[in-house]
Scaffold this motif. Structure first.
Motif, PDB file in Angstrom:
ATOM      1  N   ALA B  84       0.798  -1.224   0.000  1.00  0.00           N
ATOM      2  CA  ALA B  84       0.000   0.000   0.000  1.00  0.00           C
ATOM      3  C   ALA B  84       0.834   1.277   0.000  1.00  0.00           C
ATOM      4  N   HIS B  85       2.111   1.161   0.309  1.00  0.00           N
ATOM      5  CA  HIS B  85       2.936   2.376   0.322  1.00  0.00           C
ATOM      6  C   HIS B  85       4.408   2.016   0.249  1.00  0.00           C
ATOM      7  N   ILE B  86       5.007   2.392  -0.851  1.00  0.00           N
ATOM      8  CA  ILE B  86       6.445   2.141  -1.007  1.00  0.00           C
ATOM      9  C   ILE B  86       7.026   3.258  -1.865  1.00  0.00           C
ATOM     10  N   HIS B  87       8.293   3.540  -1.636  1.00  0.00           N
ATOM     11  CA  HIS B  87       9.051   4.367  -2.561  1.00  0.00           C
ATOM     12  C   HIS B  87       9.908   3.386  -3.353  1.00  0.00           C
ATOM     13  N   LEU B  88       9.515   3.122  -4.588  1.00  0.00           N
ATOM     14  CA  LEU B  88      10.217   2.106  -5.400  1.00  0.00           C
ATOM     15  C   LEU B  88      11.711   2.378  -5.471  1.00  0.00           C
ATOM     16  N   VAL B  93      17.042  -0.038  -7.694  1.00  0.00           N
ATOM     17  CA  VAL B  93      17.008  -0.546  -9.066  1.00  0.00           C
ATOM     18  C   VAL B  93      15.835   0.064  -9.830  1.00  0.00           C
ATOM     19  N   ALA B  94      15.890  -0.088 -11.142  1.00  0.00           N
ATOM     20  CA  ALA B  94      14.802   0.404 -11.983  1.00  0.00           C
ATOM     21  C   ALA B  94      13.537  -0.408 -11.675  1.00  0.00           C
ATOM     22  N   PRO B  95      12.351   0.172 -11.901  1.00  0.00           N
ATOM     23  CA  PRO B  95      11.092  -0.492 -11.548  1.00  0.00           C
ATOM     24  C   PRO B  95      10.940  -1.908 -12.106  1.00  0.00           C
ATOM     25  N   ALA B  96      11.425  -2.144 -13.318  1.00  0.00           N
ATOM     26  CA  ALA B  96      11.270  -3.486 -13.896  1.00  0.00           C
ATOM     27  C   ALA B  96      12.037  -4.515 -13.071  1.00  0.00           C
ATOM     28  N   GLU B  97      13.185  -4.110 -12.562  1.00  0.00           N
ATOM     29  CA  GLU B  97      13.974  -5.008 -11.710  1.00  0.00           C
ATOM     30  C   GLU B  97      13.261  -5.247 -10.381  1.00  0.00           C
ATOM     31  N   PHE B  98      12.674  -4.184  -9.869  1.00  0.00           N
ATOM     32  CA  PHE B  98      11.885  -4.342  -8.647  1.00  0.00           C
ATOM     33  C   PHE B  98      10.762  -5.353  -8.882  1.00  0.00           C
ATOM     34  N   PRO B 284      17.893  -3.524  -1.436  1.00  0.00           N
ATOM     35  CA  PRO B 284      18.152  -4.715  -2.260  1.00  0.00           C
ATOM     36  C   PRO B 284      18.321  -6.000  -1.446  1.00  0.00           C
ATOM     37  N   GLY B 285      19.178  -5.968  -0.426  1.00  0.00           N
ATOM     38  CA  GLY B 285      19.434  -7.202   0.321  1.00  0.00           C
ATOM     39  C   GLY B 285      18.185  -7.718   1.007  1.00  0.00           C
ATOM     40  N   ASP B 286      17.416  -6.798   1.535  1.00  0.00           N
ATOM     41  CA  ASP B 286      16.186  -7.141   2.228  1.00  0.00           C
ATOM     42  C   ASP B 286      15.183  -7.791   1.267  1.00  0.00           C
ATOM     43  N   LEU B 287      15.066  -7.218   0.074  1.00  0.00           N
ATOM     44  CA  LEU B 287      14.188  -7.784  -0.953  1.00  0.00           C
ATOM     45  C   LEU B 287      14.609  -9.208  -1.309  1.00  0.00           C
ATOM     46  N   LEU B 288      15.921  -9.380  -1.494  1.00  0.00           N
ATOM     47  CA  LEU B 288      16.417 -10.683  -1.936  1.00  0.00           C
ATOM     48  C   LEU B 288      16.338 -11.735  -0.843  1.00  0.00           C
ATOM     49  N   GLU B 289      16.621 -11.317   0.386  1.00  0.00           N
ATOM     50  CA  GLU B 289      16.674 -12.311   1.461  1.00  0.00           C
ATOM     51  C   GLU B 289      15.311 -12.575   2.110  1.00  0.00           C
ATOM     52  N   LYS B 290      14.555 -11.489   2.344  1.00  0.00           N
ATOM     53  CA  LYS B 290      13.320 -11.678   3.120  1.00  0.00           C
ATOM     54  C   LYS B 290      12.077 -11.803   2.271  1.00  0.00           C
ATOM     55  N   GLY B 511      20.700   9.555  -9.961  1.00  0.00           N
ATOM     56  CA  GLY B 511      21.660   9.476  -8.853  1.00  0.00           C
ATOM     57  C   GLY B 511      21.177   8.619  -7.703  1.00  0.00           C
ATOM     58  N   ILE B 512      20.060   7.892  -7.911  1.00  0.00           N
ATOM     59  CA  ILE B 512      19.493   7.117  -6.795  1.00  0.00           C
ATOM     60  C   ILE B 512      19.118   5.691  -7.182  1.00  0.00           C
ATOM     61  N   MET B 513      19.116   5.398  -8.495  1.00  0.00           N
ATOM     62  CA  MET B 513      18.775   4.034  -8.920  1.00  0.00           C
ATOM     63  C   MET B 513      19.781   3.546  -9.950  1.00  0.00           C
ATOM     64  N   SER B 514      20.001   2.232  -9.929  1.00  0.00           N
ATOM     65  CA  SER B 514      20.922   1.616 -10.878  1.00  0.00           C
ATOM     66  C   SER B 514      20.132   1.038 -12.044  1.00  0.00           C
ATOM     67  N   SER B 515      20.776   0.922 -13.187  1.00  0.00           N
ATOM     68  CA  SER B 515      20.101   0.222 -14.285  1.00  0.00           C
ATOM     69  C   SER B 515      20.566  -1.227 -14.376  1.00  0.00           C
TER      70      SER B 515
END
Lengths: 574, 574
Positions: B84-88, B93-98, B284-290, B511-515
Motif C-alpha cells: 500500500a505504500h512504497i518508494h520504489l 534498481v529500476a522499476p522493472a527489476e523491482f 536490495p538485500g532485504d528484498l532478496l533475502e526476506k 543518482g538514486i537508482m541503478s540500471s
C-alpha cells in the motif's frame, strides 16, 4: 474549465481552513452536539464525545464548543441513513415531497433508480428526476435504469439503449447502472445488455443486480460480468451464495417486498460489513405510518441483529459500495449528516442534520426550497398520454379470452380458463391494458378473476413496468369511462361507478406521481381504496397495487398486455 | 474520444462474452486451478473449488475445466498482494527489476510514491516512473508526492506545487496524493499545503497520511482535511486513535522502519478490515533475502494474527481504500491475480499469476518486456548532476563547526559539540553536503562523530530527502575525490581510499537508482559495505543508509545541510 477548477480549489481551500480552525479549537464550531454517545462504525463501539461541525462537515470529535450547541446527553447520534435502492416514483409524490417525508426518519441519502418514469419518458424521465432532486436536503443519487422496457413484450414510452444512458455517467449524482433484471440476457451474452454493463464498467461505476435465486455457474457468470450487488435475496442460502462471490447484499424491506426477517441474521461479524439496507419501493401510507430506513434498523434490532451492524449497513457499507467517500460515519472530515435518536430499542428520531443544518426535528422536516425543473421537461412530464376518447366498443370482445386468476396476497396469478363475457356473480371481470404512450391504439383485452368488483370499474396508469392504463370493470362502458377519466387527468387512479368517479387520485407527473403533498395523496389513495372495497373489491388484495402488477409479463402464470392475455410459461398469447 | 469509447466498449464486450461463456461452462477456461483451497476474503473462510480464469479475470469458482489446468490439491490460493505504500526508488534498481524481484513473492500491485526521484527531477521524475512502470506484470499505482522539497531548508532538484501535480490526476494509474508529511502545515492552514489536499479531494482521490503520534484536536484537524490513512503508527494506542477517526492503518514492515510486531494485534475482528500492509522502503538485500508482502503476512501469522485477516489486509482492504474495484479477492469478475502457497505457516510461494498469466514460479519471475522510457526523459534522468570538479579547498573550514553525533541503530543524532578539524583517533570526521542539482556551489561543512572511518572517505548521492551528495572522510582531499567520483558516475555510492575507489555502486538514474540487475546491485552494495567496514566504519550502523539520513533536517538533534550544520531543535544553523 481550468478557471472553474481554480475557483473550486479556492472555495475548497477556504472551507478546509475553517474546518481545520474549528477542529484545532481555534474557532467555535458552527454547531456542536455536546456529550453525544455516537456510533463509531469503524470500531463498532458507542463512544461519548462532543461532535463539532463546520462548513457542513464533522470537524472533530472530542471536547468542543459551538456557536450553536445541542445537549445530547443520554441520546445516541448515528450517521445519516442511506437507502441503497429505491424507485422514488413508488411514493406517488414528487421527489421533494418524498424528501420531506423521509428526513424526519433520518434518511439523508437515497439511491434511486428512475425506472418507472424512464419507462414513460425515457432519458427525459431521468433528466426530470435529476432536476427534481437537485439540492434537496436528502441527497438523491442515481443508478441508471438498465431495463427499459422491462421485456420485449412491453409497449413502454421509451427504449433506453446503452447510448441513451452514456451521457448521464458524467452527472455528479449518477453512481452507476441500476438493477440488471435481465439476467437471462447477461447469461446469454446478449449484446445490447452487455453493452450497458461494459459502459458502466468502463466508467468505473457500480452495477446493481436483481437475480432472485440465481446460483452456481449462472451466478458466477452474472457476477463476473460486473454485477456487484443484489437486493432480491429472500433467504440466507441465496444471500450466502452471493456474498461468498463478492456481491454486496441489500436487505430489502419495502412496501411490496420484505426480506428483513429472513435476512436479519446476516447482520453479524461474518457478513455484516457486506450488507446494505434498502426499500425498493415505499407507498404513501407505508412512508407515513412506518417510516423509512429507521424502521428497518429498529426492526432488525428487534429481530436480534447487532444494532451497530444494522446502523453500519445503513451508512458506511452503503457509502463504500457506491463510492460515496464523504459520508457514512461520525468522524472528522465526514459530512455532518447526523441522526439523533433516543435509544436502539424505541428508536425514536429526535432530530436530523443534513450537512450540519437542522433538517428535521420531532417528526417534521424543516422547510426547504423545492427544486425547479425546466419548463420544457415539466410540460413533457405532464403530457404523457396519447389516447383518444374510447368507447364501450373498444372493450368488447369477439370470442373467448383468457382469464387471469388473482391470488390473495400475491402478485403471481393462475390460469383461470377462458371466458366470453364478464360475470360479476362468478367474479369474472372485464379487464384491459390500453397502450397510452404512442397512440398505437393497442388495447389488450381479457378477463380477471378474484378481484371482486361488483359494479363500475377501476383504472390506473400505474401498471408495471410500462405504465400503460390497466382497467378492470363490470362492463365495457364502465371500462371506457374510467380509462377516459384517467387520460383526462393526465394520469392517475380512478374508481368509476354510476357514471361518475367514485374516487380518484390524480398522478399528472408522467401518469405515476402527484404534485400534491404526500398526506393529501395518501388521503385520496385511502379514499379510493375505500371506494374500491365498497364496490366489492376482494379485501385480500390491494385494489391498485396488485392490479398494477397484472400487466407485468414476467411473473407466472397469465398476464394482461397491450396485445392481450399472455402466458408467461409458454411465452405466447392466449 | 467518442470513437475511442465505442472501441473500448466493443473490446470490453467481447471480453465479457468470453468470460460469461467460460463461467457458464460453455467454453473451457484459459486456465483452471483445480481443487484449490482459496481464501474467501468476503466470508473469512477457506473454501475449496476449481477457479476458472478467462481473459485475465476469474470467471467462476466451482467445478470447471480449462485448456490449461493446474492441480492445486493441498495448496492454498490467495488473492495477489498489494503493497500500500512504497518508494520504489528505495530498492536502488529500476522499476522493472523491482517487479522481477517481488513477483515471486506474490506481489501483483504496488502503490508507489515517487518522492525520491521527484526530489531530483520534479514532475519529470514522476513521468519517468510512470513510463518505467507501464505494462509491468506488477501493476504499479501512484500517489503523487506531496512534499517536494521535504522542508524549506532542503535544496532539492525541484519544487512541486499543486499545479505541477494537477495534470497527473488524469493518469489512469494515479490514485491520489502521497503521504502528507507536512502535518504542521496542514494544522496551520498553510495555503500551498491545503491546495494540494483540495486538488486531490476535488479529483475524488485518496490522500495518504504521515503523522506519527499526532493525537487529539490536531489529529481531528488533519483527518478532517481529508487525510484517510497513516503508515507511521508504531504502537496500538496511536493506531487506535486513528482507526477510531476513520483512517485506514497501513501496517509498515520495511527495511528501515518495522512496526509489525507492535501492530499485528490490529489484525482482528474489530480493526482488521481497516488495516493494510506496506513496506515504505525495501533495500536490495532485504528484498532478496526476506521477500516482500509475503514475508509480512507470514510473520503476522507467526505473531498470532488471523491468517485470513492478514491476507485481507494485503488484498481486499487495500483495493477498497485505493478504489481498485477490480482486485483483491478470489471471486468472479476479479482480476486473476493469484498466489499459490503451501500453507500459512511456512508460506512458501509456489506460483504467481498476474491477470491469469503465470508471472512467477518457484522463486523466479517469468521474463517480461521492460517498459521503454522516452529518450528525452531517460537522458534527463541520467544527467542530474550540476557540480564542477571539487578540490580539497572546498572542504576546508575556517573555524569551529558543529559535530553531528551518530547513534548506533538510530537515525536520530546528538549534538556532539564543536570541532575545528577531523580527528580519527577521537572518531571525529569531516563531513559535507554538496548541493548537486542546480550548480549553486553550496557546500555545507561540518563534522560527524560515531561513524568510525579511519581513512579515506564515503560519499553517496542518496541523502534524504533532497539527494544532494553527502560525504564523510578523514581529510578534505579524500572528501573531494569521493564526491568527484560520485559526480563522474552520474550518481552512486563511493568508498574512496588510497587515491582510488575501494568500492562503488553506480546509481546513474537520477543518482538514486541503478540500471543493473538487482543481484548485481546488491553484490556491489555488499562489497561497498564490506569496504567501508574494512576502513573502520562502526559496525553498529549501516555505512550508507544511516549516512543518508544525516542530511534530513527534520529529525533531532543536529543535521548536515547544504548550508552547514543545522540544529533541528532551535531551527537555526550552528
Amino acid at each position: 474549465m481550468p478557471e472553474r477548477r481554480e475557483d473550486e480549489i479556492r472555495r475548497e481551500l477556504r472551507r478546509m481552513r475553517r474546518v481545520i480552525d474549528v477542529a484545532m479549537g481555534r474557532e467555535a464550531a458552527d454547531l456542536t452536539l455536546k456529550n453525544a454517545s455516537y456510533v463509531n462504525v469503524f470500531t463498532g463501539e458507542v463512544l461519548t464525545a462532543d461532535i463539532a461541525v463546520a462548513e457542513g462537515l464533522i470537524a472533530g470529535v472530542g471536547s468542543y464548543s459551538g456557536r450553536e450547541e445541542r445537549d445530547c446527553t443520554g441520546r445516541l447520534v448515528l450517521p445519516g441513513f442511506l437507502d441503497a435502492h429505491i424507485h422514488l416514483e413508488s411514493s406517488l409524490v414528487a421527489p421533494a415531497e418524498f424528501a420531506r417525508a423521509v428526513l424526519p426518519h433520518g434518511t439523508t441519502t437515497v439511491v434511486t433508480d428512475p425506472h418507472e418514469i424512464a419507462n414513460v419518458m425515457g432519458a427525459d424521465g431521468i433528466a426530470y428526476m435529476l432536476q427534481a432532486t437537485e439540492g434537496l436536503p436528502v441527497d438523491v443519487r442515481f443508478m441508471l435504469p438498465s431495463c427499459v422496457p422491462a421485456t420485449p413484450l412491453d409497449e413502454s414510452g421509451a427504449e433506453l439503449e446503452r447510448k441513451d444512458l452514456d451521457g448521464f455517467y458524467g452527472h455528479p449524482r449518477v453512481q452507476g447502472l441500476a438493477e440488471m433484471m435481465n439476467f437471462v440476457g447477461v447469461l446469454a451474452g446478449d449484446e445490447a445488455v452487455l453493452e450497458k454493463l461494459a459502459a458502466a464498467r468502463l466508467s468505473d461505476r457500480r452495477i446493481d443486480g436483481h437475480a432472485p435465486d440465481l446460483a452456481g455457474n449462472g451466478l458466477n457468470a452474472y457476477i463476473a460480468a460486473g454485477v456487484r450487488s443484489d437486493h432480491e435475496c429472500h433467504d440466507l442460502r441465496d444471500a450466502a451464495a452471493k456474498l461468498e462471490r463478492g456481491q454486496y447484499i441489500m436487505i430489502r424491506e419495502g412496501t411490496a417486498a420484505r426480506n428483513l426477517e429472513a435476512l436479519a441474521p446476516l447482520l453479524n461479524e461474518k457478513y455484516g460489513s457486506r450488507c446494505l439496507l434498502c426499500t425498493d419501493d415505499k407507498h404513501p401510507g407505508d412512508l407515513l405510518e412506518k417510516g423509512h430506513i429507521d424502521a428497518i434498523i429498529k426492526r432488525a434490532v428487534g429481530l436480534g441483529a447487532d444494532p451497530v451492524a444494522a446502523v453500519k449497513a445503513a451508512s458506511l457499507n452503503a457509502a463504500q459500495y457506491f463510492g460515496l467517500h464523504d459520508r457514512g460515519a461520525v468522524a472528522p472530515g465526514y459530512l455532518a449528516d447526523l441522526v439523533i435518536i433516543d435509544d436502539f430499542q424505541s428508536f425514536r428520531v429526535e432530530a436530523v442534520y443534513k450537512r450540519g443544518v437542522l433538517a428535521a426535528e420531532h417528526g417534521a422536516a424543516m422547510p426547504f426550497p423545492v427544486p425547479v425543473v425546466e419548463p420544457g421537461l415539466t410540460e413533457r412530464a405532464h403530457h404523457t398520454f396519447r389516447v383518444g376518447s374510447l368507447t364501450a366498443e373498444d372493450f368488447r370482445n369477439d370470442g373467448p379470452l383468457g382469464v387471469v386468476g388473482m391470488v390473495d396476497g400475491e402478485i403471481t396469478t393462475l390460469d383461470a380458463g377462458r371466458a366470453e363475457a364478464a360475470d360479476t356473480a362468478r367474479d369474472i371481470l372485464r379487464a384491459a391494458v390500453v397502450e397510452r404512450h404512442r397512440g398505437t391504439g393497442h388495447i389488450g383485452l381479457g378477463f380477471l378473476r378474484g378481484y371482486g368488483l361488483k359494479s363500475g370499474a377501476v383504472a390506473t396508469s400505474i401498471s408495471h413496468d410500462s405504465h400503460n392504463i390497466i382497467v378492470v370493470g363490470a362492463g365495457p362502458e364502465d371500462c371506457a369511462a374510467a380509462v377516459n377519466r384517467v387520460v383526462e387527468l393526465n394520469g392517475g387512479i380512478v374508481v368509476w361507478n354510476d357514471g361518475k368517479p367514485a374516487a380518484e387520485v390524480p398522478l399528472a407527473i408522467g401518469g405515476i406521481m402527484s404534485s400534491e403533498p404526500l398526506e393529501v395523496v395518501n388521503e385520496k389513495l385511502e379514499a379510493a381504496k375505500a371506494a374500491a372495497y365498497a364496490l366489492g373489491v376482494n379485501p385480500g388484495i390491494d385494489p391498485f397495487m396488485t392490479l398494477s402488477f397484472m400487466a407485468l409479463p414476467v411473473i407466472p402464470t397469465l398476464r394482461l398486455t397491450t396485445r392481450g392475455v399472455f402466458d408467461v410459461g409458454s411465452q405466447s398469447y392466449v
